[in-house]
Design an enzyme around this catalytic site. Structure first.
Site, PDB file in Angstrom:
ATOM      1  N   ALA A 133       0.854  -1.187   0.000  1.00 27.49           N
ATOM      2  CA  ALA A 133       0.000   0.000   0.000  1.00 27.49           C
ATOM      3  C   ALA A 133       0.888   1.234   0.000  1.00 27.49           C
ATOM      4  CB  ALA A 133      -0.915   0.012   1.219  1.00 27.49           C
ATOM      5  N   ALA A 159       0.703   5.647   0.320  1.00 24.92           N
ATOM      6  CA  ALA A 159      -0.080   6.852   0.608  1.00 24.92           C
ATOM      7  C   ALA A 159       0.839   8.061   0.518  1.00 24.92           C
ATOM      8  CB  ALA A 159      -0.720   6.748   1.991  1.00 24.92           C
ATOM      9  N   SER A 160       0.281   9.233   0.748  1.00 20.88           N
ATOM     10  CA  SER A 160       1.049  10.460   0.571  1.00 20.88           C
ATOM     11  C   SER A 160       2.131  10.630   1.630  1.00 20.88           C
ATOM     12  CB  SER A 160       0.108  11.668   0.610  1.00 20.88           C
ATOM     13  OG  SER A 160      -0.626  11.668   1.818  1.00 20.88           O
ATOM     14  N   ILE A 161       1.906  10.095   2.824  1.00 20.44           N
ATOM     15  CA  ILE A 161       2.880  10.246   3.907  1.00 20.44           C
ATOM     16  C   ILE A 161       3.798   9.037   4.041  1.00 20.44           C
ATOM     17  CG2 ILE A 161       3.069  10.363   6.442  1.00 20.44           C
ATOM     18  CD1 ILE A 161       0.818  12.310   6.480  1.00 20.44           C
ATOM     19  N   GLN A 188       4.358   4.427   3.007  1.00 21.96           N
ATOM     20  CA  GLN A 188       3.928   3.225   2.314  1.00 21.96           C
ATOM     21  C   GLN A 188       4.316   2.016   3.146  1.00 21.96           C
ATOM     22  OE1 GLN A 188       5.977   4.008  -1.413  1.00 21.96           O
ATOM     23  NE2 GLN A 188       7.512   2.423  -0.999  1.00 21.96           N
ATOM     24  N   VAL A 189       3.643   0.886   2.880  1.00 19.91           N
ATOM     25  CA  VAL A 189       3.795  -0.302   3.709  1.00 19.91           C
ATOM     26  C   VAL A 189       4.382  -1.446   2.894  1.00 19.91           C
ATOM     27  CG1 VAL A 189       2.597  -1.968   5.176  1.00 19.91           C
ATOM     28  CG2 VAL A 189       1.838   0.416   5.123  1.00 19.91           C
ATOM     29  N   LYS A 235       5.939   0.065   7.956  1.00 24.12           N
ATOM     30  CA  LYS A 235       5.454   1.347   7.453  1.00 24.12           C
ATOM     31  C   LYS A 235       6.621   2.319   7.396  1.00 24.12           C
ATOM     32  CE  LYS A 235       1.646   4.608   8.376  1.00 24.12           C
ATOM     33  NZ  LYS A 235       0.518   4.884   9.301  1.00 24.12           N
ATOM     34  N   ASP A 259     -11.177   6.909  12.336  1.00 30.25           N
ATOM     35  CA  ASP A 259     -11.276   6.742  10.884  1.00 30.25           C
ATOM     36  C   ASP A 259     -11.600   5.284  10.545  1.00 30.25           C
ATOM     37  OD1 ASP A 259     -11.217   7.523   8.237  1.00 30.25           O
ATOM     38  OD2 ASP A 259      -9.054   7.284   8.023  1.00 30.25           O
TER      39      ASP A 259
END
Length: 562
Positions: A133, A135-137, A139-140, A154, A289
């Site tokens: 995965a 994301a903007s901040i 990744q995993v 992460k 969330d």
């Protein structure tokens, strides 16, 4: 603090992106172009052509996605504020996704080796180069420790903190401008919102905070069967690298996979709803969330919460008020609902508290006529927030996060079991907590807390009193007491005194005139001379009475003008 000269390029980029998506006129009206000494390079016609058929919410979402991680996160936070944006914009902001192309494996290696000051192969026995995965901040990646344990790693995107800090400084500057130079500053605390956002995003940039959240959830979930979070591997965790247990599971919205695995979707929906309600009402620490990507179900039916960076906290007072709110809604007690909102103590002025009570009561009565399983908690919160805004009440962030969490929960539950309403699950939990609040254990806990508070008060009292007495001795101590609206009180008092004086004088003059008239009648038989004298005295008395009354009227009128 980054200087304006260094960030002016980014300023221009931000303004041009919003202009491109049709917000140029708004920024021009706010005076932002003039403030930054920029020209509108994109016309409204061009903006409308580029965004034909798109709503304001869609255009705002596209703008934030184009501007990158800080603005995407800002949009996600703003999606919890239905007291600021209309429902259609909120729904668009909820769609914000921070998925971006992954950064290279060489950069991943550099971040890990820099954090642990060792080679990647010495830290992890195996490490997948392709992320699972991005994301903007961060990744995993999947990896395996030297012990053979499968883990999820992460890794923070290189240079992202510098980019976010630059955007934060720009947002602070723009918020200050809006607060001090536009009419919107009187309605919204933009600087306060940016400060709140800064705290949230900086916590997300420190992966140790997320690891601490996981430990708190682990402790709280120990009371619940079949619910867990991944275990943190603290030795392999730093500010920019988070290593956690890898758990294979099914996304909760993958209904076909759940059916194949033999998972009862109705039981799963009730389990998720009960867990979120327990997190809010019982623990005061909740996942803020809970979208489908952050919740998985294992083959044995265990519920797993992932991505623990965004959480909500409730202290004991807030938790008690939220519990009262739910009890009031589920038991159809509108007075209890109103009291719980007022007890949040977010009203700047309590002068219009009766109006606020009536407004809330009207909305609550509207929803309380519905069956509990048909009541939409998201709609109830939205209308409550609108009322709060119209009454100049600032909704606490915790309350806004709860509204967002429960809104996400309701959508998720409806996918799994359309007949289940989250409020149906919340009702027995809230009632149980109310009963527990009267337990002897809770009473002893509150007594101990009060004793500690009184002890601190008595310890501080002698020192405070001594300082007060010294100030009286050494300074020209003057005790001032101001009575609110003293001029109005004095004016009303003067009016009352004047009316009383007028009545007394009028009564006295009436008695004197009556006496003269009676005397004149009695003396009429005594002779003409005595009669004429009595008439003369009566005329003089009447003239004097008229003068006294006119003088008193003039005096009263003058006093009323003061």
């Amino acid at each position: 603090m980054i200087s304006r000269g260094f960030s002016i390029k980014r300023y221009k980029e931000i303004i041009m992106v919003f202009s491109k998506h049709g917000f140029g006129l708004l920024m021009d009206q706010l005076g932002i172009f003039k403030y930054l000494k920029l020209k509108r390079e994109i016309s409204d016609t061009d903006a409308k052509f580029n965004n034909i058929g798109l709503s304001a919410g869609e255009r705002l979402r596209l703008s934030l996605e184009e501007l990158g991680p800080a603005f995407i996160k800002l949009g996600q936070i703003l999606s919890t504020r239905p007291d600021i944006f209309p429902s259609d914009v909120i729904e668009e902001l909820k769609k914000l996704q921070d998925s971006v192309p992954p950064f290279s494996f060489s950069e991943v290696r550099a971040v890990i080796e820099n954090e642990f000051e060792d080679e990647l192969e010495n830290i992890y026995k195996e490490f997948e180069e392709k992320p699972v995965a991005a994301a903007s901040i961060s990744q995993v990646h999947c990896g395996r420790l030297n012990t053979g344990k499968l883990v999820a790693v992460k890794v923070q995107r290189p240079g992202i903190e510098k980019i976010i800090n630059l955007d934060l400084n720009i947002l602070k500057d723009l918020a200050y401008f809006v607060d001090h130079h536009t009419q919107y500053g009187k309605l919204y605390d933009c600087s306060g919102m940016v400060f709140e956002f800064e705290n949230i995003i900086k916590n997300e940039l420190d992966f140790r905070k997320e690891a601490e959240n996981a430990e708190i959830f682990k402790q709280n979930f120990s009371r619940d069967e079949g619910i867990k979070v991944p275990e943190v591997k603290w030795i392999y965790t730093t500010r920019s690298v988070l290593t956690m247990e890898y758990i294979e599971g099914i996304r909760v919205d993958d209904c076909s996979a759940l059916d194949i695995a033999g998972i009862d979707r109705k039981m799963l929906a009730r389990k998720i709803a009960a867990s979120i309600c327990n997190q809010i009402l019982r623990d005061g620490f909740f996942h803020a969330d809970p979208h489908p990507g952050n919740i998985q179900i294992t083959s044995d039916g265990t519920l797993v919460f992932l991505d623990l960076g965004m959480v909500g906290h409730l202290n004991e007072n807030r938790k008690r008020m939220i519990t009262d709110f739910f009890i009031g809604v589920t038991s159809r007690d509108s007075r209890m609902v109103v009291k719980s909102i007022i007890d949040l103590d977010t009203m700047e002025k309590h002068s219009d508290i009766k109006k606020f009570e009536k407004d809330v009561d009207r909305i609550i009565e509207k929803y309380l006529t519905l069956p509990l399983d048909k009541m939409k908690i998201g709609d109830l919160f939205h209308e409550t927030f609108n009322i709060a805004f119209s009454n100049h009440i600032k909704i606490p962030r915790e309350f806004a996060l709860i509204a967002k969490t429960l809104g996400s929960l309701q959508c998720l539950v409806e996918r799994l079991d359309p007949d289940l309403n989250a409020l149906v699950v919340a009702k027995p939990i809230a009632k149980k907590l109310i009963y527990q609040s009267f337990s002897t254990e809770r009473f002893r806990h509150d007594m101990k807390k009060d004793i500690r508070n009184y002890r601190d008060l008595f310890k501080a009292f002698p020192i405070t009193m001594l300082d007060f007495l010294r100030k009286m001795e050494t300074d020209n101590f003057v005790l001032q007491h101001e009575l609110k609206d003293i001029m109005n009180i004095q004016r009303c008092f003067n009016k009352g005194i004047n009316r009383m004086a007028f009545s007394i004088v009028l009564l006295a003059v009436s008695i004197i005139i009556a006496g003269i008239i009676i005397g004149s009648g009695l003396s009429a038989s005594s002779g003409e001379e005595m009669y004429l004298l009595s008439v003369g005295v009566l005329k003089i008395g009447l003239i004097i009475a008229v003068i006294i009354i006119l003088g008193l009227i003039i005096s009263v009128m003058r006093a009323n003008r003061l």
